[in-house]
Each structure stands twice: as C-alpha cells, then as structure tokens.
Design an enzyme around this catalytic site. Sequence first.
Site, short mmCIF file in Angstrom:
data_model
loop_
_atom_site.label_atom_id
_atom_site.label_comp_id
_atom_site.label_asym_id
_atom_site.label_seq_id
_atom_site.Cartn_x
_atom_site.Cartn_y
_atom_site.Cartn_z
N ASN A 208 28.42 -34.97 -4.59
CA ASN A 208 29.51 -35.96 -4.66
C ASN A 208 30.58 -35.46 -5.62
OD1 ASN A 208 28.92 -37.01 -7.42
ND2 ASN A 208 26.98 -37.56 -6.45
N LYS A 286 17.41 -20.71 5.67
CA LYS A 286 18.77 -21.11 6.05
C LYS A 286 18.78 -21.58 7.52
CE LYS A 286 23.43 -19.41 6.47
NZ LYS A 286 24.17 -18.28 6.95
N PRO A 303 14.61 -41.60 -5.78
CA PRO A 303 14.18 -42.59 -6.79
C PRO A 303 15.41 -43.15 -7.49
CG PRO A 303 13.75 -40.34 -7.54
CD PRO A 303 14.18 -40.24 -6.11
#
Length: 398
Positions: A208, A286, A303
């Site tokens: 992110n 890969k 978690p």
Amino acid sequence: MLAGKHILLIIGGGIAAYKALELIRRLQDQGASVAPVLTRAGEEFVTPLSVSALAGAPVHRDLFDLTSEAEMGHIQLSRSADLVVVAPATADLMAKMAQGLANDLASTLLLATDTPVLLAPAMNVRMWEHPATQRNIQVLKGDGIRFAGPNEGGMACGEFGPGRMAEPDEIVAAIAAQFRSGPLIGKRIVVTSGPTHEPIDPVRYIANRSSGAQGTAVARALSALGAEVVFITGPATVWPPDGVEVVPVESARDMQAAVEAALPADAAVFAAAVADWRVASASDRKLKKSKDGLPTLEFAENPDILKTVSHMESGRPGLVVGFAAETNDVLENATAKRLRKGCDWIVANDVSPATGIMGGSENAVTLISEDGAEDWPRMGKDEVARRLAERIATALAD
Ligand code: CTP
C-alpha cells in the site's frame, strides 16, 4: 542524538574488536567525540593507527607512558568522559573489573572512573555461560555497570549461542539510552509503522502507499521524551529514527510475531498500514505467463494485530493506541473502529486522495478516546507525533 557527548572507548582483545572501528564512526555520526583506549590484546586485532585515524584522536595504550601522562594523566582521562564504553568487553576484562584489579591502563581507568560504564561483552559461548563469568556479571550489575548485549548467533570460532558482541547500532542505541531524559524515562513503548508487503511469489507482492512517515515521527517523538522504543517497521520509504530498537519486517504475520516478541510494554502505538489480506497460497516459484489464461489470486485474512493486542487477557500494554485510515465518514467509522478493535485511543485521519495525507508530510487527525473526539488542526506529521507523545506521557503518568 549524542551531540557534545564525550565517550571513552576501551577496545578489548577479541575478534569483535573490528566492530569497534565501526562503532567509532557511528558515534561520531551522532555528534559524539571518542577518546580511544586499546588494550595489549586489542592491538592483536586492530591497529593503533586505524583506531586513532578513525577517532581523530591519539589512542591511549600504556599505563606508564610518560608522554600520555604529561598530556593527560590516567586519572584525569578516566574522569574526562560522559560515559566509558568497553567494546568488546572480554571475559578477562570483566573478571578484572569484578575483582577491582588495576594492572594495565584499561583496568586502571575502569577502577578510577567516576562516570557510568557500559559494557558490550563478546566471547565464546562457553566462556559466557561459565559460572565464573555469570558470577562476575552479577557483581558488575550490582556495582551499577550497564550492559549492551551480547547477542545470540554464530561465532568466529564456529559455535552458536550467546556471546556475540552487539552490533554497533545496538551499542549506539544503548549509549543513547544512558543520556535519555524526559517524562517517559523507564517506559517501554512498541510502535508499528509503514506498509506491509504480502508476497504473491518470490518477486511480486501486494503493498500500500504508506511511507511510514507518521509512525517514524511517533517513534522519534516518544524516544525524545525518554521512552525506550521498539520500532517495528514494514518496508517504509523513510529512514527509521536514531536511538530506537528497529525491527524490520515484511508481512503482517511477521509484524504480529515481532509485536508479540516485543511485549510486555507500557504502551503500544499501531501506526502501521497493515494489509488486511494476504495471498492465500503464495507461490514459492515465480508465476509464469501461461496459455491457459490469467492467474487468479485467492486471499486469506491477515491477523488483526491491534485487535489481538487490545484483547490480550494478560500482558496487555496499559495504553493501546490505534490509527484509523478512512476515506469517508471519518468520525463515525473511526469511533466504531475503536470499539471494534478494543483499543484505548484511535488517531483518525482522512486518507482520501484529495487530502494528500497518505505519503505526504502533513496530517489532520481526530483523537478519539472514551472521553469523546478531539479535532486537531492540520499540521506536520512531526507535530502530530509530538502532541501524541505528550498525551501518552500524561496518560502513563496518571
Ligand atoms: N491494524 C492492525 N492489523 C491489521 C489491520 C490493521 O494492527 N491487520 C491496525 C492499524 O495499524 C491501525 C488500525 O488497526 O492502527 C486500523 O487500521 P485500518 O487500516 O484503518 O483499519 P482496518 O482494520 O484495516 O479496517 P478497515 O479496512 O475496515 O478500515
């Protein structure tokens, strides 16, 4: 961090003496000056020339050296520093210290000094575990001597276990801790920060946009108020702060394990942007293009570290602080999130692209606690961190 501090560094005779050279550089990077002392055995591992060239100061070697005594007597030398550091501290040097022997320059300085002493022991694992060494350590601890390390790991002699000298960065952090002051002195605080990387295969991952800037600023601000900070960071784009224990991690599951290992703590601040999902079965090879069509990724839930720690039945930190990254209905969502996660405070921020907060240098937050919501004006992430650290100091003092 160590600006203006004067360190008397005694380099003992062990293979880890080479790390003392790096330590000199790191201490200077932090603004400290170093007066080096090399034992006879130390000279077998590093040369006086490299030590004095790096320190930019003469290296002290002899107790009965007329030139040194004329310039600065050994008693004066032992009192001239803010801190005496012994790295590596050998079993022999520690035994001498525990007995109060003074038969060479290093042991005489250690007996004559009236400044605090920090040892970074380094020796073979059997020597470290020997009852004589363990007895000496207890005596030295009783005398107020502080320790950095040793670490556990592989040794030059081929054995494995405790006895490896702490890394230069860890010794610098331990040295910085000696000079700490502020309302959070004696408090241990865990901070998570940065994004997590969730592997798809060995070369690809899901991430992110978190830079780690806010978490880094929080860790720095807490440390500046005297806290002992364990900084658990995903792969961030900003450098971790100085003077904190840095634990680098990649995935959410790594981060959870690192948090569990870092507890107990007086407080924990969860500023990391943890990925909610990971690829259910990441490939260990890969993924290749195939005629059979596009790959399909299946997700599994990660978690929830904040929730887990907030609900711990024993060992829960006294104050648990979460962050809430929201793009809409910030107050409503963050208030619900505080209750759902079970944390004490939530620092809510609007990360919708128009705000420029995610990855930017400013933040506009609302601090939500059981007492209600408090809007803070938009300010630099460093300022948000300073205010938050002060609030944490007040809460922990109550
Ligand atoms: N957090 C965590 N572990 C996770 C997810 C989030 O510890 N697996 C922590 C974050 O560090 C933060 C808080 O929980 O302190 C809230 O994170 P956020 O991303 O805002 O919330 P989510 O739990 O992901 O909820 P949602 O995606 O529904 O907004």
